[in-house]
Scaffold this active site. Sequence first.
Site, short mmCIF file in Angstrom:
data_model
loop_
_atom_site.label_atom_id
_atom_site.label_comp_id
_atom_site.label_asym_id
_atom_site.label_seq_id
_atom_site.Cartn_x
_atom_site.Cartn_y
_atom_site.Cartn_z
N LYS A 178 6.50 13.65 -17.39
CA LYS A 178 5.63 14.35 -16.46
C LYS A 178 6.40 14.64 -15.18
O LYS A 178 6.81 13.73 -14.46
CB LYS A 178 4.39 13.53 -16.12
CG LYS A 178 3.37 14.31 -15.27
CD LYS A 178 2.24 13.45 -14.77
CE LYS A 178 2.65 12.66 -13.55
NZ LYS A 178 2.95 13.53 -12.36
N GLY A 230 9.20 6.52 -8.13
CA GLY A 230 8.25 6.94 -7.11
C GLY A 230 7.97 5.81 -6.14
O GLY A 230 8.79 4.91 -5.94
N SER A 231 6.80 5.84 -5.53
CA SER A 231 6.47 4.88 -4.48
C SER A 231 6.17 3.50 -5.06
O SER A 231 5.73 3.36 -6.20
CB SER A 231 5.27 5.37 -3.67
OG SER A 231 4.08 5.26 -4.43
N THR A 232 6.37 2.49 -4.23
CA THR A 232 6.07 1.13 -4.64
C THR A 232 4.58 0.95 -4.90
O THR A 232 4.18 0.26 -5.85
CB THR A 232 6.55 0.14 -3.57
OG1 THR A 232 7.99 0.19 -3.52
CG2 THR A 232 6.11 -1.29 -3.88
N VAL A 234 2.36 3.09 -6.04
CA VAL A 234 2.01 3.63 -7.36
C VAL A 234 2.67 2.79 -8.46
O VAL A 234 2.07 2.56 -9.51
CB VAL A 234 2.42 5.11 -7.47
CG1 VAL A 234 2.15 5.63 -8.88
CG2 VAL A 234 1.65 5.95 -6.45
N GLY A 235 3.87 2.33 -8.21
CA GLY A 235 4.57 1.50 -9.18
C GLY A 235 3.79 0.25 -9.54
O GLY A 235 3.77 -0.18 -10.70
N GLU A 252 11.68 2.47 -10.62
CA GLU A 252 12.60 2.70 -9.49
C GLU A 252 11.73 3.14 -8.33
O GLU A 252 11.22 4.26 -8.33
CB GLU A 252 13.67 3.74 -9.85
CG GLU A 252 14.85 3.75 -8.91
CD GLU A 252 14.68 4.74 -7.78
OE1 GLU A 252 14.29 4.30 -6.68
OE2 GLU A 252 14.94 5.93 -7.98
N CYS A 286 14.96 7.95 -1.87
CA CYS A 286 14.46 6.57 -1.88
C CYS A 286 15.47 5.59 -1.30
O CYS A 286 15.09 4.54 -0.78
CB CYS A 286 14.08 6.16 -3.29
SG CYS A 286 15.38 6.44 -4.51
N GLU A 386 8.19 2.62 4.38
CA GLU A 386 9.00 3.77 3.99
C GLU A 386 8.33 5.06 4.46
O GLU A 386 7.14 5.27 4.22
CB GLU A 386 9.16 3.81 2.47
CG GLU A 386 10.08 4.91 1.98
CD GLU A 386 10.26 4.88 0.47
OE1 GLU A 386 11.37 5.16 0.01
OE2 GLU A 386 9.28 4.58 -0.24
#
Length: 496
Positions: A178, A230-232, A234-235, A252, A286, A386
């Site tokens: 995606k 992506g972002s932490t 969302v991770g 990551e 990042c 961030e």
Amino acid sequence: MKEIKLFINGEFKNSSTGETFESIDPCTGELVAKVHNPSQEDINDAVEAAHTAFYSKEWSEMTRERRSEILLTISEKIKERKKELIEEEIKDSGSTFRKAAADVHNTSAFFKVMSKVAATFNFEEIDAKASREGFSKNKRQYTPIGVCAQIIPWNFPLVMAGWKIGPVLATGCTTVIKSAAETPVTASILAEILKESGVPNGVVNVITGGAKEGQALISHPKISKVAFTGSTAVGKIILGESAKTVKKTTLELGGKSPNIVLDDADLDIAVDGALYAFLYHSGQACDSGTRLLVQEGIYDQFMAKFLTRIEQISIGQTNDKNTGFGPVVSEKQFNTIMRYIETTKKEGAKLLFGGERITGEGFDKGYFIRPTAFEITPSNTIWKEEIFGPVVGVTKFKTEEEAIALANDSIYGLAAAIWTQDENKANSIASKLEAGTIWINEYHLLNPGMPFGGLKESGIGREMGVEGILAYLEVKHIWESDCNTREGKMWFDALF
């Protein structure tokens, strides 16, 4: 204007609901593409195609030599379409010409590296230490993990697509990838290249969309592995979803990387390196060096040079080859960055440079933020969080021990850098820093033969290097008896 369709089972298709959205050039505000948004039915179709392809003889029994040939062909076709890919990456992501050109080159080079991996990786090996003549032969066998769900961010659309798809093809997995809703164009072009290069139908499927589509993809029961960049925040959600069915997961995630300048550094190199560390791609990386730690003995001299050089940054239109610094990706990201800047001002941090929107002819329709530097302490919000934009916080330190403590004072651990002319000192400090990638007198450069990823809340697992290949493989221990008489198998006697 381009039309970006769903790439499912080797065919470009409209969304089953007819739902579309628009992709906008962040430099000019102009329409770049009409994009088809996948429905749940479309996502199911894509996963089913990947599942069928994974078990098909065409793919599962394809020789490593053939996979290697396909990967090398992809590399060559990317080079053939370099001009088009650069133009589209500039318009879709707000990349400068220089950055987009580097991304196309690096993506092509990565597929070439993956071609070598497919041809040379040892997918089965006898362990001589574990094996014993007359008793057993013990070997490791590496097999593809299965159907992957891969979600990539908007900051490096083509590069990230390459980083995800390359190991899939090298190891024999299949995927539904995606792309980010903000930047779907070059991933779609890459799908065309994959088809032209001989990738069998269903092996790689490309969709786009936002959080809802990502959730639908990773929660599908036929997905064996999730790979997310992506972002932490969302991770963490993805990790929780993956845990429900124990899907293999690599993440990551975010960073707040420290950039340490010691008092024996070459100032001309360190100053330009510090600017490159937090301003490359307008700070939308990042691993950006957004916490700049400068030793007190050179602080005034360093900052004088820093403020002189920051004024010389080449700001302009993204398609101009002389431009070094462009817009941020979207209005949403622009607003987020400006909120951080205003928060930092309200907290009383000293503004050293920038801090406002760039306006005037050629800039009014784009999301341009002037390179921004604050003098901060660990109490400031931007020390901890961030930003993903062209903002750096500068902090003075006295001793190396203090620098290490400041550098490690973060929930993140993606990257770090040290600027010094003392190699022993640099390596000593590097061994104490909590980061997955550490540069000495350098920044941002990566090597596809070496792993990239983070410690702490910057992620799980690695991309690139041997570690990045192993992330797409399951390892089996195969025990073959070398003891072939019943009398020799005395352990059976435990039952009798």
